[in-house]
Design a protein around this motif. Sequence first.
Motif, PDB file in Angstrom:
ATOM      1  N   ALA A  58       0.821  -1.213   0.000  1.00 28.85           N
ATOM      2  CA  ALA A  58       0.000   0.000   0.000  1.00 28.85           C
ATOM      3  C   ALA A  58       0.854   1.261   0.000  1.00 28.85           C
ATOM      4  O   ALA A  58       0.365   2.349  -0.307  1.00 28.85           O
ATOM      5  CB  ALA A  58      -0.935   0.000   1.209  1.00 28.85           C
ATOM      6  N   THR A 137       0.532   5.706   2.592  1.00 29.80           N
ATOM      7  CA  THR A 137       0.472   5.538   1.141  1.00 29.80           C
ATOM      8  C   THR A 137       1.791   5.819   0.423  1.00 29.80           C
ATOM      9  O   THR A 137       1.979   5.372  -0.709  1.00 29.80           O
ATOM     10  CB  THR A 137      -0.595   6.459   0.548  1.00 29.80           C
ATOM     11  N   ARG A 139       2.527   8.833  -0.445  1.00 29.81           N
ATOM     12  CA  ARG A 139       2.250  10.052  -1.219  1.00 29.81           C
ATOM     13  C   ARG A 139       3.001  11.246  -0.624  1.00 29.81           C
ATOM     14  O   ARG A 139       3.021  11.444   0.589  1.00 29.81           O
ATOM     15  CB  ARG A 139       0.746  10.331  -1.216  1.00 29.81           C
ATOM     16  N   ALA A 259      -3.716   1.471   7.003  1.00 33.72           N
ATOM     17  CA  ALA A 259      -3.972   2.912   6.902  1.00 33.72           C
ATOM     18  C   ALA A 259      -4.340   3.467   8.265  1.00 33.72           C
ATOM     19  O   ALA A 259      -5.040   2.812   9.044  1.00 33.72           O
ATOM     20  CB  ALA A 259      -5.084   3.211   5.903  1.00 33.72           C
TER      21      ALA A 259
END
Length: 308
Positions: A58, A137, A139, A259
Amino acid sequence: HVLAPTSTIDLPDNRKYRGLSVSSAGSIGSSVFVSDYTQRRVHKFSGSPLTGYTLNPAFTFQSAANDTIARTFDGVGNVVNPTVYPGPLGLSVRKSNPNLLAVAHDIYIPDRGGSSINVVSGQYYSYARVYLLDVTTGRAVDTLDAAAQSFAINGSYSNRSSDGKTGSYNSLYAVDWDEKDNLYDSDNFGWAIEKWSYDGDLDRLTTGVRQTSTAAPAGFTLRQNSPNPFNPTTAIDYQLASAGQVTLTVYDALGRTVATLVNERQTAGSYRATFDGSGLATGAYLYRLTVQTATGSQTTARRMMLVK
């Protein structure tokens, strides 16, 4: 040491690994982050020393196409310096709330291949960044461009300010946080340790949650996500009767954290968090809400199904 290691993580050979950071046990679980300078990636391994660690699919960070130092030419069009590709070096998980991973992103000078980078010309010093990554993530949620800031102040990539408070010669090899969210980098050829303070709310960089009502509900409630099954996003609504420290965490079927949607103090009211299952496999997932208030702690959980 002479004792056998409790656990090991096997990494591919023939690569250069320049950084490592470990998250504290807590809302995001136990994770090990490794910077792969050769592949220009950061890897996340989840697990524990007792059960072992596995690569977390992930989490994905890959240096971008614009993470380059452009080649330069002489007056007749000959290449003086080729295009150079910086990569991830030092890593550090945020201490006050482990929702962010700081990544020093630069060229490692010993790897410059003889004269492939003209250090004297300042080409090397024109790039120096720190990326702040969402630990769930991968990101990039914010970027600290140290080279751009030093150039804006000094007018050069290879000059220092007259008061000695601002350097250049940017070469960021390591980063680290303190408990007050100040970020430090080691500027190797600038012969400096630089301190950066964030003007904003670091917790909000990774929070996919919004308050839908400020009215205080009668109790503590976690609702079924909608839609369910979902692909790839779904909404999770919850209500808080009083203010407290809130964590909303998603786990896979093996109990591994995939998450952390919320990890902050929130006031009484109704909230909606968004979960994005992109990059995850079809299957059942558990989401758990915990609220720590002045009078105690409450926890509740529900199941949801990702179908692709």
